[in-house]
Design an enzyme around this catalytic site. Structure first.
Site, PDB file in Angstrom:
ATOM      1  N   LYS A 104       0.784  -1.362   0.034  1.00  0.00           N
ATOM      2  CA  LYS A 104       0.096   0.154  -0.030  1.00  0.00           C
ATOM      3  C   LYS A 104       0.927   1.439   0.181  1.00  0.00           C
ATOM      4  CE  LYS A 104      -2.271  -1.000   3.920  1.00  0.00           C
ATOM      5  NZ  LYS A 104      -1.465  -2.379   4.396  1.00  0.00           N
TER       6      LYS A 104
ATOM      7  N   ARG B  99      11.900  -5.169   4.779  1.00  0.00           N
ATOM      8  CA  ARG B  99      11.746  -3.785   4.508  1.00  0.00           C
ATOM      9  C   ARG B  99      12.472  -2.625   5.345  1.00  0.00           C
ATOM     10  NH1 ARG B  99       5.093  -2.842   4.775  1.00  0.00           N
ATOM     11  NH2 ARG B  99       5.175  -2.616   6.958  1.00  0.00           N
TER      12      ARG B  99
ATOM     13  N   ARG C 258      -9.420   1.169   8.897  1.00  0.00           N
ATOM     14  CA  ARG C 258      -9.076  -0.164   9.102  1.00  0.00           C
ATOM     15  C   ARG C 258     -10.099  -1.043   9.938  1.00  0.00           C
ATOM     16  NH1 ARG C 258      -3.290   0.875   8.939  1.00  0.00           N
ATOM     17  NH2 ARG C 258      -2.098  -1.128   9.261  1.00  0.00           N
TER      18      ARG C 258
ATOM     19  N   ARG D 127      11.267  -0.366  10.649  1.00  0.00           N
ATOM     20  CA  ARG D 127      10.351  -0.202  11.906  1.00  0.00           C
ATOM     21  C   ARG D 127      10.243  -1.203  13.081  1.00  0.00           C
ATOM     22  NH1 ARG D 127       4.708   0.345   8.348  1.00  0.00           N
ATOM     23  NH2 ARG D 127       3.979  -0.600  10.205  1.00  0.00           N
TER      24      ARG D 127
ATOM     25  N   ARG E 234      -0.329  -8.431  13.543  1.00  0.00           N
ATOM     26  CA  ARG E 234      -0.923  -7.329  12.720  1.00  0.00           C
ATOM     27  C   ARG E 234      -1.938  -8.183  11.526  1.00  0.00           C
ATOM     28  NH1 ARG E 234       4.500  -4.567  10.938  1.00  0.00           N
ATOM     29  NH2 ARG E 234       3.184  -3.548   9.430  1.00  0.00           N
TER      30      ARG E 234
HETATM   31  P1  AMP Z   1       0.966   0.730   8.937  1.00  0.00           P
HETATM   32  O1  AMP Z   1       2.041   1.640   8.996  1.00  0.00           O
HETATM   33  O2  AMP Z   1      -0.263   1.194   8.431  1.00  0.00           O
HETATM   34  O3  AMP Z   1       1.454  -0.843   8.920  1.00  0.00           O
HETATM   35  O4  AMP Z   1       0.423   0.630  10.793  1.00  0.00           O
HETATM   36  C1  AMP Z   1       1.173   0.594  11.686  1.00  0.00           C
HETATM   37  C2  AMP Z   1       0.549   0.379  12.916  1.00  0.00           C
HETATM   38  O5  AMP Z   1      -0.038   1.693  13.367  1.00  0.00           O
HETATM   39  C3  AMP Z   1      -0.810  -0.635  12.919  1.00  0.00           C
HETATM   40  O6  AMP Z   1      -0.270  -1.876  13.172  1.00  0.00           O
HETATM   41  C4  AMP Z   1      -1.734  -0.062  13.838  1.00  0.00           C
HETATM   42  O7  AMP Z   1      -1.295  -0.412  15.395  1.00  0.00           O
HETATM   43  C5  AMP Z   1      -1.488   1.316  13.751  1.00  0.00           C
HETATM   44  N1  AMP Z   1      -2.360   2.096  12.821  1.00  0.00           N
HETATM   45  C6  AMP Z   1      -2.298   2.519  11.586  1.00  0.00           C
HETATM   46  N2  AMP Z   1      -3.386   3.053  11.015  1.00  0.00           N
HETATM   47  C7  AMP Z   1      -4.450   2.521  11.805  1.00  0.00           C
HETATM   48  C8  AMP Z   1      -5.862   2.536  11.762  1.00  0.00           C
HETATM   49  N3  AMP Z   1      -6.523   3.093  10.403  1.00  0.00           N
HETATM   50  N4  AMP Z   1      -6.714   2.111  12.988  1.00  0.00           N
HETATM   51  C9  AMP Z   1      -5.832   1.578  13.803  1.00  0.00           C
HETATM   52  N5  AMP Z   1      -4.614   1.598  14.103  1.00  0.00           N
HETATM   53  C10 AMP Z   1      -3.733   1.987  12.958  1.00  0.00           C
END
Ligand code: AMP
Length: 228
Positions: free
Chosen positions: A23, A137, A98, A171, A182
């Site tokens: 994404k 990554r 989400r 990360r 996740r």
């Molecule tokens: P990402 O960078 O999109 O993989 O997000 C990293 C982490 O941030 C996720 O595993 C969640 O803990 C949190 N997170 C990001 N976006 C959301 C969302 N829309 N709703 C809830 N938690 C989120």
């Protein structure tokens, strides 16, 4: 007729898919090709954690565990960011919504602004491959460009192809245990949004196991059609 013009609503696109589906990579490409602004709630949350804001302090442990941050925090962060002037040119949402609660909140926010979702695009991948994709990554600390040890290495080791930066970051939540959680959170709470957007007639599905550039071409076609 009073001569006033109806403003053209800025496009709103959503990228759906599990962690590792690509994404972020694809959203960054769409920023360049379509002039859209990438809105990643993960990036916004990581910035809040780094800045030590109240929301960031509440989100930190949840993110480290691979769980979803509360709808209340995430919707508030997204609402603030959407109000920034640059978002008027159109946005590509990466990692939001989400949950169904977040999707409904987004619908209400957009409706209040006279906007709508142009397309929700599901990047279709095999779960089993996601752990490898995520574990390898890293990003450039300077410009944010994403790389991967195997699938997208920098041309010159340790040097960003995009900006020449040499500070690469991985990360904290990109490790095997957290990735499993996740993925579980994705299936339990986010995958139902595929039906949610199909029900709105806004869903497109793109096979996303192939090469990054091939997926970008398929995505470009969908976005061009959805924003015409
Ligand atoms: P990402 O960078 O999109 O993989 O997000 C990293 C982490 O941030 C996720 O595993 C969640 O803990 C949190 N997170 C990001 N976006 C959301 C969302 N829309 N709703 C809830 N938690 C989120």
């Amino acid at each position: 007729m009073d001569g006033s013009k109806t403003p053209v609503a800025a496009p709103v696109l959503i990228l759906l898919g599990p962690p590792g589906a690509g994404k972020g990579t694809q959203a960054r490409m769409l920023e360049e090709t379509h002039g859209l602004v990438q809105l990643s709630t993960g990036d916004l949350l990581r910035a809040a954690v780094a800045a030590g804001t109240e929301a960031g302090q509440r989100a930190k442990a949840v993110m480290e565990a691979g769980d979803l941050v509360s709808d209340e925090i995430v919707v508030a962060i997204l609402r603030d960011r959407l109000a920034d002037a640059d978002c008027a040119q159109g946005v590509i949402l990466d990692g939001f919504p989400r949950t169904t609660v977040q999707a409904q909140a987004l619908d209400a926010l957009l409706q209040a602004n006279g906007q709508r979702i142009n397309a929700a695009i599901s990047l279709e991948v095999d779960d089993a491959a996601m752990v490898d994709r995520i574990s390898g990554r890293y990003n450039c600390g300077g410009c944010g460009e994403g790389y991967h040890d195997t699938f997208k290495p920098t041309a010159k080791p340790g040097v960003c192809d995009h900006c020449g930066g040499t500070e690469m970051r991985r990360r904290a939540d990109d490790n095997a245990e957290t990735v499993a959680q996740r993925l579980a959170a994705y299936h339990a709470q986010t995958a139902p949004l595929i039906d949610y957007y199909a029900g709105q007639g806004a869903l497109s599905r793109i096979p996303a196991m192939g090469a990054i550039d091939q997926i970008a071409v398929a995505l470009d076609n969908v976005v061009t059609e959805a924003t015409a």
